[in-house]
Write an enzyme that holds these catalytic residues in place. Structure first.
Site, PDB file in Angstrom:
ATOM      1  N   SER A 406      -1.127   1.555  -4.036  1.00  0.00           N
ATOM      2  CA  SER A 406      -0.646   0.171  -4.024  1.00  0.00           C
ATOM      3  C   SER A 406      -0.896  -0.511  -5.362  1.00  0.00           C
ATOM      4  CB  SER A 406      -1.369  -0.600  -2.919  1.00  0.00           C
ATOM      5  OG  SER A 406      -0.699  -1.793  -2.603  1.00  0.00           O
ATOM      6  N   PRO A 407      -0.022  -1.444  -5.762  1.00  0.00           N
ATOM      7  CA  PRO A 407      -0.281  -2.206  -6.992  1.00  0.00           C
ATOM      8  C   PRO A 407      -1.601  -2.959  -6.889  1.00  0.00           C
ATOM      9  CG  PRO A 407       1.973  -2.559  -6.229  1.00  0.00           C
ATOM     10  CD  PRO A 407       1.255  -1.826  -5.129  1.00  0.00           C
ATOM     11  N   GLN A 485       5.845  -2.601 -11.047  1.00  0.00           N
ATOM     12  CA  GLN A 485       6.070  -3.829 -10.285  1.00  0.00           C
ATOM     13  C   GLN A 485       6.215  -4.985 -11.264  1.00  0.00           C
ATOM     14  OE1 GLN A 485       2.947  -6.184  -8.170  1.00  0.00           O
ATOM     15  NE2 GLN A 485       3.942  -5.413  -6.307  1.00  0.00           N
ATOM     16  N   TYR A 567       3.375 -15.914  -5.899  1.00  0.00           N
ATOM     17  CA  TYR A 567       3.809 -15.938  -7.291  1.00  0.00           C
ATOM     18  C   TYR A 567       5.204 -16.552  -7.365  1.00  0.00           C
ATOM     19  CZ  TYR A 567      -0.339 -13.069  -7.839  1.00  0.00           C
ATOM     20  OH  TYR A 567      -1.636 -12.627  -7.811  1.00  0.00           O
ATOM     21  N   ARG A 615       8.710  -6.473  -2.837  1.00  0.00           N
ATOM     22  CA  ARG A 615       7.522  -6.820  -2.042  1.00  0.00           C
ATOM     23  C   ARG A 615       7.654  -8.256  -1.573  1.00  0.00           C
ATOM     24  NH1 ARG A 615       1.042  -5.742  -2.687  1.00  0.00           N
ATOM     25  NH2 ARG A 615       1.730  -3.756  -1.854  1.00  0.00           N
ATOM     26  N   GLY A 708      -4.656   0.564  -1.334  1.00  0.00           N
ATOM     27  CA  GLY A 708      -5.254   0.099  -2.572  1.00  0.00           C
ATOM     28  C   GLY A 708      -6.716   0.458  -2.678  1.00  0.00           C
TER      29      GLY A 708
END
Length: 752
Positions: A406-407, A485, A567, A615, A708
């Site tokens: 995962s990022p 990403q 974001y 995402r 993650g």
């Protein structure tokens, strides 16, 4: 000591008996029950072996009486479109609710507990003045909880299904789940034996199905006949009977606090758990045992009663919350049952059995290996291949397995440029066996960074640095895919490094922030962002496009657009952060407009054969924010614009969110999108074991699993998962220099 118990259900009676038996000297215990001794609702009660063990330890006399009346069985039958699939090895025990009450009445009387039937208890506040302890076991509609709501701070959630408790005068030979697909919608039966010649039958349907069938206009006799006719095959044509049975909607009860002064909530008054994973009686009796333990310690140590009640809650709350999370997952699975009825029969049965996330692929294999093997064979898994090590194709990219790193933001870049840290960090995860390794959020401009340590793709030097990372991954670990990403921090930018103060503004050197609306992330703390005008929207869209071109030249295999976690693009989607009145605000369609424009602009310059994912935050975990229904619409819109998969996360949009944390807690959102839209999804959120990954994949709830923290703990998590499962196939090849470590090293002797 004088103890008052409000409510003569199993939890209240068992608490009364244990308190009378365990406390020294024996207290005066009085139980108030407004109904007659043999009045009861429902029919059978299921108790687990764990609960029975606790009962045996707490009061062997009650346990011995229960054992004489229990019926036991091991199988679960899942009936789907006329086909019965049986899974064994589960282990259930049940008895009639009326018999359970009789056993507890006898035990209370033998111990000298005062039982006041057909008597309404005085208000808890009045009892608290004349008794040392008041146990409020007055059920889901607790008057005590309502009277002291300011102290207990309850939250009651009413769910989407209606159900009715009925009985049949024969014994099922297994726990039976049966699905009926009617002209009105899906209706399900839950049935189990509770004594020789008798079974509990619960019939359940979504509210809208219940209304379309006209059940809202039927009395008990008509409803009972309708259910018996619908499930005539299961009942072999026999009738059902009620017991003042009514259709009701399940309510989840959660209290921020379980005690107030010398008054304590117990059982359904404190918490409820959906009947599909067990019984509220089980929880109430476990509460009673824990409460008696802490009160006994209180008397030995002469601590104040409130301290004992606080210790009781501290011990019980984690277990109860875990059960409630499992119950919530189970009830939501049944609420959304219509999504799964088209699954192949064995997958459907496996999905049902693992719905609460407490029963897993590995656990079920221990219980019934033949059943799991049949499910895997139906899914066309190669022999001896766990689900996680099957390939998956996205556009022109084939991933060798279903594991995604995962990022994860590392906050370790210099002026946006990744360095040796990123090479080692991502390179190690690439060597670790995952099918896809994702970068952290790579920012499209200096002002789009979250912190000064965040990476970017807005300069040529950054493109070269990323190419170095990508080339290493491809060369050192052939077959590993690496994805980028892309994102923009929006109103959550210009903050300190995570370990210096997460979301705290920089003490100096701040840069301007941009957002759809001038709303700071943390009012009074965070910087107020500038609301983007037409020129600003166009400039940022161009920054995303330029970054995508650089990412393609750097050799990335996949691009993910970050539209989650509050974001910039996420803040356009949420009604809590987008208050615009122009074409980019208002309805969900309007709020989607700018993120879709950015996606389209990137898709136009990103290589046609390379996949793009998005995402999203599927819920804001906050009143008035994005809902699960909204998430389905958002996913559908991106899929229509060419997204190859949706990476389904949640939250982090507003600081006052209230997430429902727990194991795999975000996966139901991915599950719904996948099965409602048919869109490939990536599930994330506290997926921590390879057993969870296998379970989610085989049940058809996700296509890929992103992990993650497990990859921070162990960069070779995927390879170790293969070794632990004895898998040596093409889905997890060990790099040649590491092949000697493909078996777990021996340890010292472990003689028992």
């Amino acid at each position: 000591m004088r103890i008052a118990v409000v409510g003569g259900g199993p939890g209240g009676l068992y608490a009364a008996a244990l308190l009378r038996r365990r406390l020294t000297p024996g207290p005066e215990v009085t139980v108030w029950e407004r109904n007659a001794p043999d009045d009861t609702f429902g029919f059978g009660v299921v108790l687990s072996d764990e609960t029975l063990g606790g009962i045996e330890h707490a009061d062997p006399a009650v346990h011995a009486a229960l054992r004489r009346d229990f019926v036991r069985w091991d199988d679960i039958d899942v009936v789907h479109r006329g086909r019965t699939l049986t899974s064994g090895g589960h282990g259930f025990a049940a008895l009639g609710r009326r018999r359970l009450l009789g056993i507890l009445h006898e035990r209370c009387q033998a111990l000298g507990v005062r039982l006041r039937f057909r008597t309404q208890a005085p208000p808890a506040a009045e009892l608290a003045r004349s008794y040392d302890l008041v146990v409020a076991a007055d059920g889901v509609h607790s008057a005590t909880r309502r009277a002291h709501a300011d102290a207990f701070r309850p939250r009651l959630t009413t769910h989407r299904c209606r159900y009715i408790w009925l009985a049949a005068d024969f014994a099922f030979d297994a726990f039976r789940f049966e699905v009926a697909e009617t002209e009105h919608g899906v209706v399900q039966l839950h049935g189990y034996p509770y004594r020789p010649g008798a079974s509990t039958v619960i019939v359940e349907a979504r509210e809208e199905v219940w209304r379309r069938a006209g059940l809202d206009r039927m009395d008990e006799r008509e409803s009972t006949r309708w259910c018996a006719e619908l499930f005539a095959d299961a009942l072999a044509g026999r009738p059902l009977r009620g017991n003042r049975s009514q259709w009701t909607a399940f309510r989840t009860v959660v209290n921020e606090r379980w005690w107030h002064g010398n008054t304590v909530l117990l059982g359904d008054a404190a918490h409820t758990a959906h009947f599909s994973i067990g019984s509220g009686t089980k929880l109430a009796m476990e509460d009673a045992a824990a409460l008696a333990d802490h009160l006994a310690a209180h008397l030995r140590e002469r601590t104040p009663v409130p301290e004992a009640l606080a210790a009781y809650e501290a011990e019980r709350r984690p277990a109860v919350e875990s059960t409630q999370r499992a119950a919530r997952a189970s009830l939501e699975w049944f609420e959304n049952l219509a999504l799964y009825v088209d699954q192949p029969p064995r997958r459907f049965a496996f999905n049902l059995l693992t719905r609460s996330r407490r029963v897993t692929h590995g656990n079920l294999r221990l219980r019934d290996p033949a059943f799991v093997t049949a499910v895997e064979r139906e899914a066309a898994l190669p022999p001896a291949t766990p689900p996680m090590f099957t390939p998956f194709r996205l556009r022109g990219l084939t991933l060798r397995n279903r594991v995604v790193v995962s990022p994860m933001d590392m906050y370790s870049a210099e002026d946006g440029t990744p360095g040796d840290f990123h090479l080692v960090h991502l390179g190690a995860r690439a060597l670790g066996g995952a099918g896809l390794v994702m970068t952290e959020m790579v920012c499209v401009s200096p002002e789009g960074r979250i912190t000064p340590g965040c990476t970017g793709l807005y300069r040529d030097a950054q493109e070269g640095a990323w190419r170095r990372v990508v080339d290493f991954a491809h060369t050192a670990s052939p077959g590993t895919a690496i994805g980028v990403q892309l994102g923009h921090s929006g109103r959550k930018g210009s903050t300190r490094l995570m370990w210096e103060g997460m979301d705290d503004p920089l003490p100096r050197g701040n840069w301007p922030l941009y957002a759809p609306s001038p709303l700071p992330y943390r009012p009074g703390v965070s910087q107020v962002p500038h609301a983007l005008d037409t020129a600003g929207l166009a400039e940022i869209r161009a920054q995303f496009t330029a970054a995508a071109r650089r990412a393609a030249r750097a050799g990335f295999d996949l691009l993910e657009l970050h539209c989650a976690h509050g974001y910039l693009l996420s803040s356009f989607l949420s009604p809590l952060t987008n208050h615009r009145t122009d074409a980019y605000g208002g309805t969900l369609t309007a709020r989607l407009r700018y993120p879709l424009e950015v996606f389209d602009a990137i898709r136009e310059v990103w290589p046609a054969d390379s996949p793009m994912t998005v995402r999203i935050s599927a819920t804001d975990w906050a009143e008035g924010g994005t809902t699960a229904d909204d998430a389905v619409a958002v996913a559908a819109a991106f899929a229509a614009h060419g997204a190859d998969a949706v990476d389904v996360s949640t939250g982090q949009v507003v600081p006052d969110e209230r997430p429902d944390f727990g194991r795999s807690y975000q996966t139901p959102y991915a599950d719904r999108i996948r099965n409602e839209l048919g869109v490939p999804v990536i599930a994330v959120g506290a997926i921590s074991s390879w057993d969870d990954v296998n379970s989610l994949l085989l049940a058809g709830r996700t296509d890929l699993c992103a992990l993650g923290r497990p990859h921070l703990y162990d960069p070779h998590w995927t390879l170790h998962a293969a070794a632990e499962q004895g898998y040596t196939g093409p889905g997890a090849p060990w790099p040649l220099p590491y092949r000697a470590g493909s078996r777990k090293p021996p340890t010292g002797r472990a003689d028992r």
